[in-house]
Design a protein around this motif. Structure first.
Motif, PDB file in Angstrom:
ATOM      1  N   PRO A 155       0.807  -1.227   0.000  1.00 43.18           N
ATOM      2  CA  PRO A 155       0.000   0.000   0.000  1.00 43.18           C
ATOM      3  C   PRO A 155       0.836   1.271   0.000  1.00 43.18           C
ATOM      4  N   ILE A 156       1.940   1.279   0.751  1.00 42.31           N
ATOM      5  CA  ILE A 156       2.776   2.485   0.801  1.00 42.31           C
ATOM      6  C   ILE A 156       3.426   2.747  -0.542  1.00 42.31           C
ATOM      7  N   MET A 157       3.996   1.711  -1.155  1.00 45.83           N
ATOM      8  CA  MET A 157       4.677   1.900  -2.439  1.00 45.83           C
ATOM      9  C   MET A 157       3.693   2.267  -3.538  1.00 45.83           C
ATOM     10  N   THR A 159       0.933   3.892  -3.135  1.00 47.83           N
ATOM     11  CA  THR A 159       0.574   5.286  -2.873  1.00 47.83           C
ATOM     12  C   THR A 159       1.636   6.229  -3.411  1.00 47.83           C
ATOM     13  N   LEU A 160       2.907   5.916  -3.156  1.00 48.37           N
ATOM     14  CA  LEU A 160       4.004   6.758  -3.624  1.00 48.37           C
ATOM     15  C   LEU A 160       4.049   6.795  -5.156  1.00 48.37           C
ATOM     16  N   ILE A 161       3.818   5.652  -5.777  1.00 43.31           N
ATOM     17  CA  ILE A 161       3.860   5.604  -7.244  1.00 43.31           C
ATOM     18  C   ILE A 161       2.721   6.423  -7.843  1.00 43.31           C
ATOM     19  N   ILE A 162       1.526   6.287  -7.291  1.00 41.22           N
ATOM     20  CA  ILE A 162       0.386   7.056  -7.805  1.00 41.22           C
ATOM     21  C   ILE A 162       0.624   8.549  -7.609  1.00 41.22           C
ATOM     22  N   ALA A 163       1.141   8.932  -6.437  1.00 43.92           N
ATOM     23  CA  ALA A 163       1.437  10.344  -6.194  1.00 43.92           C
ATOM     24  C   ALA A 163       2.488  10.856  -7.166  1.00 43.92           C
ATOM     25  N   ALA A 164       3.495  10.014  -7.473  1.00 46.93           N
ATOM     26  CA  ALA A 164       4.566  10.430  -8.377  1.00 46.93           C
ATOM     27  C   ALA A 164       4.088  10.633  -9.809  1.00 46.93           C
ATOM     28  N   THR A 165       2.929  10.053 -10.150  1.00 52.08           N
ATOM     29  CA  THR A 165       2.404  10.199 -11.509  1.00 52.08           C
ATOM     30  C   THR A 165       1.159  11.079 -11.566  1.00 52.08           C
ATOM     31  N   SER A 166       0.847  11.789 -10.459  1.00 47.97           N
ATOM     32  CA  SER A 166      -0.406  12.556 -10.426  1.00 47.97           C
ATOM     33  C   SER A 166      -0.227  14.029 -10.088  1.00 47.97           C
ATOM     34  N   TRP A 167       1.009  14.483  -9.825  1.00 46.30           N
ATOM     35  CA  TRP A 167       1.206  15.851  -9.352  1.00 46.30           C
ATOM     36  C   TRP A 167       1.286  16.879 -10.482  1.00 46.30           C
TER      37      TRP A 167
END
Length: 295
Positions: A155-157, A159-167
């Motif tokens: 879940p943490i990774m 989340t980080l991946i989705i955030a890295a592709t959504s900003w």
């Protein structure tokens, strides 16, 4: 005295604008419908597991493939006899948590880059925005899958991946808003009073750009939930036995003919969550737009 007058003047106007925005939002029927969906989903996922007689890991092989409304299994059971409602609510906790956490990280990072690029402009703004354009040139879903394929899923990774592709979208919105605000009279007054660049950016510009940021953040939650479901459905996201709406769909695809409720239940949950956040985002966009006049 001059500094006190400068800070006191906007308050009545700001309070009036906030009241108008709340009234416009409350008149937006789809936004209220979306908000009700979100509240019900969150309550169901938080409270629901405590109200059920089974937990999400309890296995009853004698109750395999029980259809919905069979005894205490309101949504039926899965191939291992696990209660589908319990798994749905626990999966909702994870999917919603991933959505909110990814939204928070992408909003903070994207807003920071957008504020710096919009305020300074020039070479700094050009370099930052060209980097944003370069990131946007990659299809986000393929970038997400590429990153997920090389990282141990959790879940943490995820989340980080989705955030890295959504900003990036948030950065473009904030940068455009800051560029339109930086030449306003109140910014000129702030410079005259001797405020530093950081004070102007985060005490003057950021509060005045909060409307578009809130709208973008709300829509980002819906996008993050959908991306998590997509990646987990393809097998690169959250892995069983930890449930998520996406991997529940993945496990249901071979039973579409014999047990369609296995796919329908998480599919409806994803649809409701994404639709709810999109409706709220549309309502916030109209409410925070001073030109909006919702009947």
């Amino acid at each position: 005295m001059t500094d006190m007058a400068f800070k006191a003047d906007p308050a009545p106007t700001q309070r009036w604008w906030q009241r108008r925005a709340v009234k416009r939002f409350l008149r937006h029927r789809l936004a209220l419908f979306g908000l009700a969906i979100i509240v019900l989903l969150v309550l169901a996922c938080v409270i629901g597991p405590f109200l059920l007689p089974f937990d999400d890991l309890y296995i009853d092989l004698r109750a395999r493939f029980a259809p919905p409304m069979t005894g205490s299994h309101i949504f039926g059971t899965d191939p291992l006899g696990r209660d589908l409602a319990a798994r749905l609510f626990m999966a909702g906790r994870i999917s919603l948590l991933v959505g909110f956490a990814a939204m928070l990280m992408s909003t903070v990072f994207g807003s920071l880059i957008g504020i710096v690029a919009g305020y300074y402009g020039g070479r700094i703004g050009a370099v930052l925005m060209r980097f944003v354009d370069a990131m946007l040139s990659f299809p986000s879903i393929f970038l997400l899958l590429a990153l997920a394929a090389f990282i141990k899923p959790s879940p943490i990774m995820i989340t980080l991946i989705i955030a890295a592709t959504s900003w990036m979208e948030i950065t473009r919105i904030v940068e455009a808003e800051i560029k339109s605000l930086r030449e306003r009279d109140f910014i000129m007054a702030a410079r005259t009073l001797g405020l530093s660049n950081s004070q102007i950016m985060f005490r003057e510009l950021l509060p005045n750009a909060i409307g578009p940021i809130i709208v973008a953040a709300t829509l980002t939650v819906a996008r993050a939930i959908l991306l998590e479901a997509y990646v987990s459905f393809l097998g690169y996201g959250i892995q069983p036995p930890l449930p998520s709406w996406g991997n529940m769909l993945n496990g249901a695809q071979q039973y579409l003919d014999s047990a369609p409720w296995l796919a329908i239940v998480p599919g409806v949950a994803i649809t409701l969550a994404v639709t709810g956040f999109n409706f709220v985002g549309d309502g916030l966009r109209d409410a925070l737009d001073a030109r909006s006049d919702i009947a």
